[in-house]
Design a protein around this motif. Structure first.
Motif, PDB file in Angstrom:
ATOM      1  N   VAL A 227      52.800  18.241  35.179  1.00 66.20           N
ATOM      2  CA  VAL A 227      52.543  17.042  35.991  1.00 66.20           C
ATOM      3  C   VAL A 227      52.254  17.431  37.436  1.00 66.20           C
ATOM      4  O   VAL A 227      51.298  16.940  38.052  1.00 66.20           O
ATOM      5  CB  VAL A 227      53.733  16.064  35.923  1.00 66.20           C
ATOM      6  N   LEU A 228      53.069  18.327  37.984  1.00 68.39           N
ATOM      7  CA  LEU A 228      52.892  18.730  39.383  1.00 68.39           C
ATOM      8  C   LEU A 228      51.596  19.514  39.575  1.00 68.39           C
ATOM      9  O   LEU A 228      50.914  19.366  40.595  1.00 68.39           O
ATOM     10  CB  LEU A 228      54.100  19.556  39.844  1.00 68.39           C
ATOM     11  N   THR A 229      51.243  20.359  38.603  1.00 65.25           N
ATOM     12  CA  THR A 229      49.997  21.123  38.698  1.00 65.25           C
ATOM     13  C   THR A 229      48.783  20.204  38.673  1.00 65.25           C
ATOM     14  O   THR A 229      47.865  20.324  39.491  1.00 65.25           O
ATOM     15  CB  THR A 229      49.896  22.143  37.557  1.00 65.25           C
ATOM     16  N   LEU A 230      48.780  19.270  37.723  1.00 69.54           N
ATOM     17  CA  LEU A 230      47.672  18.323  37.647  1.00 69.54           C
ATOM     18  C   LEU A 230      47.625  17.431  38.887  1.00 69.54           C
ATOM     19  O   LEU A 230      46.539  17.044  39.339  1.00 69.54           O
ATOM     20  CB  LEU A 230      47.778  17.475  36.385  1.00 69.54           C
ATOM     21  N   SER A 231      48.791  17.109  39.427  1.00 64.94           N
ATOM     22  CA  SER A 231      48.832  16.308  40.658  1.00 64.94           C
ATOM     23  C   SER A 231      48.172  17.064  41.814  1.00 64.94           C
ATOM     24  O   SER A 231      47.459  16.468  42.629  1.00 64.94           O
ATOM     25  CB  SER A 231      50.276  15.962  41.021  1.00 64.94           C
TER      26      SER A 231
ATOM     27  N   PHE B 200      45.740  19.321  41.583  1.00 63.79           N
ATOM     28  CA  PHE B 200      44.288  19.285  41.408  1.00 63.79           C
ATOM     29  C   PHE B 200      43.724  17.886  41.630  1.00 63.79           C
ATOM     30  O   PHE B 200      42.556  17.743  42.011  1.00 63.79           O
ATOM     31  CB  PHE B 200      43.908  19.827  40.030  1.00 63.79           C
ATOM     32  N   SER B 201      44.553  16.871  41.412  1.00 64.43           N
ATOM     33  CA  SER B 201      44.087  15.516  41.711  1.00 64.43           C
ATOM     34  C   SER B 201      43.889  15.323  43.212  1.00 64.43           C
ATOM     35  O   SER B 201      43.057  14.519  43.635  1.00 64.43           O
ATOM     36  CB  SER B 201      45.058  14.468  41.150  1.00 64.43           C
ATOM     37  N   ILE B 202      44.660  16.055  44.037  1.00 67.84           N
ATOM     38  CA  ILE B 202      44.439  16.017  45.491  1.00 67.84           C
ATOM     39  C   ILE B 202      43.003  16.424  45.808  1.00 67.84           C
ATOM     40  O   ILE B 202      42.296  15.767  46.578  1.00 67.84           O
ATOM     41  CB  ILE B 202      45.426  16.944  46.224  1.00 67.84           C
TER      42      ILE B 202
ATOM     43  N   GLU C 132      35.648  10.490  37.097  1.00 67.32           N
ATOM     44  CA  GLU C 132      36.866   9.694  37.274  1.00 67.32           C
ATOM     45  C   GLU C 132      37.464   9.301  35.927  1.00 67.32           C
ATOM     46  O   GLU C 132      38.680   9.336  35.738  1.00 67.32           O
ATOM     47  CB  GLU C 132      36.537   8.447  38.088  1.00 67.32           C
ATOM     48  N   LEU C 133      36.620   8.937  34.965  1.00 72.06           N
ATOM     49  CA  LEU C 133      37.107   8.531  33.648  1.00 72.06           C
ATOM     50  C   LEU C 133      37.709   9.699  32.873  1.00 72.06           C
ATOM     51  O   LEU C 133      38.513   9.494  31.962  1.00 72.06           O
ATOM     52  CB  LEU C 133      35.970   7.899  32.839  1.00 72.06           C
ATOM     53  N   CYS C 134      37.323  10.910  33.216  1.00 65.13           N
ATOM     54  CA  CYS C 134      37.931  12.090  32.596  1.00 65.13           C
ATOM     55  C   CYS C 134      39.270  12.441  33.228  1.00 65.13           C
ATOM     56  O   CYS C 134      40.055  13.186  32.638  1.00 65.13           O
ATOM     57  CB  CYS C 134      36.997  13.295  32.724  1.00 65.13           C
ATOM     58  N   LEU C 135      39.526  11.932  34.431  1.00 66.20           N
ATOM     59  CA  LEU C 135      40.712  12.365  35.162  1.00 66.20           C
ATOM     60  C   LEU C 135      41.737  11.270  35.415  1.00 66.20           C
ATOM     61  O   LEU C 135      42.906  11.412  35.041  1.00 66.20           O
ATOM     62  CB  LEU C 135      40.274  12.999  36.486  1.00 66.20           C
ATOM     63  N   SER C 136      41.334  10.168  36.015  1.00 66.48           N
ATOM     64  CA  SER C 136      42.337   9.230  36.515  1.00 66.48           C
ATOM     65  C   SER C 136      43.117   8.504  35.424  1.00 66.48           C
ATOM     66  O   SER C 136      44.351   8.544  35.428  1.00 66.48           O
ATOM     67  CB  SER C 136      41.683   8.218  37.461  1.00 66.48           C
TER      68      SER C 136
ATOM     69  N   ALA D 257      50.164  12.461  45.602  1.00 68.25           N
ATOM     70  CA  ALA D 257      49.035  13.393  45.570  1.00 68.25           C
ATOM     71  C   ALA D 257      47.753  12.684  45.985  1.00 68.25           C
ATOM     72  O   ALA D 257      46.936  13.227  46.736  1.00 68.25           O
ATOM     73  CB  ALA D 257      48.891  13.992  44.173  1.00 68.25           C
ATOM     74  N   SER D 258      47.577  11.459  45.512  1.00 71.01           N
ATOM     75  CA  SER D 258      46.414  10.669  45.931  1.00 71.01           C
ATOM     76  C   SER D 258      46.459  10.411  47.429  1.00 71.01           C
ATOM     77  O   SER D 258      45.418  10.396  48.095  1.00 71.01           O
ATOM     78  CB  SER D 258      46.386   9.337  45.172  1.00 71.01           C
ATOM     79  N   ALA D 259      47.664  10.210  47.967  1.00 71.09           N
ATOM     80  CA  ALA D 259      47.818   9.969  49.402  1.00 71.09           C
ATOM     81  C   ALA D 259      47.333  11.157  50.211  1.00 71.09           C
ATOM     82  O   ALA D 259      46.596  11.017  51.196  1.00 71.09           O
ATOM     83  CB  ALA D 259      49.285   9.668  49.726  1.00 71.09           C
TER      84      ALA D 259
END
Length: 450
Positions: free
Chosen positions: A239-243, A245-247, A363-367, A393-395
């Protein structure tokens, strides 16, 4: 009522149907996103518009900084709001409190004096902190552990988000640009009130989901501790790793409301048969592609899952980053005709449309997949907090993206517009490459969650 929802869950699993409560949450989120994206479509342009046209007359750098701070804080407060909802309020009360605060925030923005503008932004930031993680958490709780419908449910839910964004950008954007900025802000507030009323009326469909957590009569000093197991720790690492990369994804993707909005306003030929398309309407393109493509992606994931061909979360994230980079590569090519130092230009709007199409596919592959994975991989006792981490992470991505967006005018003068967009091509492709290398290891750490 609890038994009714349980029966609906079981029947839905057998017949592969979603419970009706999903669609109640769909429309609640749709109206809230109408308000958020309607306001977001206006914010940067209101800040840089001349005072004589009702704006504040700020520079692009100043507007980008405020935009980054605002959108960043919007995603920080869910960390606190998620904790309060988990431990004290329950998700339903958190949604109601957050909705009320945001309705007041939009009402404040509709008033012209500048102090009301800042007060409105503050109310929106705090209100979103209560609302956002709570409604996302309730979507996941509609389904039993291991349900194959959960990814599809979050994609449908995400379609509601973007239907609201589409309508908000069109309606609030038109009112703001053509009648008055504060009329656009006020229309966003109407959408928030409608969403809150819809949730309150339909709340009975949730059974006991989202109610206040029961207080256990346990001595605090002797309370049993619940340490994380090895499997839980491994899954949280994912979860933290994907978070992280979401940054990198969001700092580029969120240029839509800042630098890409300015690009549409200053450097794009928006004329169609003698009529000028409002710059804010380009932000509705992403939302339009979302709710037209989301059903396809939803069905695709379900069909691939039945054949055991569905890519795991980390691979979907990496694909999303590649598509994001391709979208900015389109803008690099499309802006080559803009001379260095130009303050305006007439680039074809088709470059923006194509870029938004690629960004939407990414976005549809990720969010929506990210939302589903936070729910699947997080321990039940930490799910609200982990949604808060996801939004944190989005912040960070939004804040960094806002700072980078403020560079658009300076780079257009000293280098080129293409050089500015090339920054995001490089970030997206580099992140995708690294994530592809890590994906096999991350899949092992998920311990069977797919």
């Amino acid at each position: 009522m609890e038994q009714t929802l349980t029966d609906e869950r079981l029947a839905g699993e057998k017949e592969e149907k979603h419970p009706s409560s999903l669609y109640m949450l769909f429309f609640t989120e749709m109206w809230e996103r109408f308000s958020y994206y309607g306001m977001r479509a206006l914010l940067t342009l209101y800040l840089i518009s001349e005072v004589s046209k009702g704006g504040l007359g700020w520079t692009s750098a100043q507007a980008g900084q405020l935009y980054g701070i605002y959108t960043g804080l919007v995603y920080v407060t869910p960390l606190i709001g998620g904790y309060l909802a988990d431990k004290f309020l329950g998700y339903r009360w958190a949604v109601i409190i957050g909705g009320l605060l945001m309705a007041l925030g939009h009402a404040s923005l509709a008033v012209e004096p500048l102090p009301f503008f800042y007060a409105g932004l503050g109310l929106l930031i705090v209100g979103n902190g209560f609302f956002k993680p709570s409604i996302s958490s309730m979507v996941g709780q509609l389904y039993p552990e291991g349900s194959k419908l959960k990814d599809s449910a979050y994609t449908i839910f995400y379609m509601g988000i973007n239907l609201g964004a589409f309508l908000g950008s069109l309606i609030c954007g038109y009112l703001g640009e053509n009648i008055g900025w504060h009329y656009g802000f006020g229309a966003a507030g109407v959408g928030m009130v409608l969403g809150l009323a819809q949730f309150y009326i339909g709340r009975h469909r949730l059974g006991k989901i989202g109610l206040k957590p029961e207080r256990k009569n346990v001595n605090v000093n002797n309370a049993p501790k619940e340490p994380l197991t090895k499997v839980e720790r491994d899954r949280l690492v994912v979860v933290l790793t994907l978070s992280f990369f979401s940054i990198l994804f969001w700092l580029a993707f969120e240029q839509a409301g800042s630098s890409m909005n300015i690009f549409a306003y200053k450097f794009t030929d928006r004329s169609i048969f003698g009529w000028e398309v409002p710059a804010t309407w380009f932000q509705s393109i992403n939302a339009f592609f979302i709710f037209t493509l989301a059903p396809f992606f939803s069905m695709l994931w379900v069909k691939l899952a039945k054949k055991n061909l569905d890519p795991s979360g980390p691979y979907k994230f990496a694909i999303g980053l590649v598509l994001l980079g391709l979208g900015f590569a389109v803008l690099v090519f499309g802006s080559l005709s803009i001379p260095q130092g130009a303050e305006t230009a007439g680039v074809s709007m088709m470059w923006l449309v194509l870029a938004y199409l690629l960004h939407t596919m990414g976005e549809l592959c990720l969010s929506p997949v990210g939302l589903s994975f936070v729910n699947k991989l997080s321990p039940a006792r930490l799910i609200g907090v982990m949604f808060g981490v996801w939004f944190l992470a989005s912040a960070i991505g939004n804040y960094i993206g806002g700072a980078l967006a403020g560079m658009i005018d300076e780079m257009a003068k000293t280098q080129s517009m293409s050089s500015f967009f090339l920054i995001f091509v490089s970030i997206a492709f580099a992140a995708a490459f690294v994530l592809f290398l890590l994906s096999r290891r991350l899949v092992k750490l998920m311990h069977g969650v797919h």
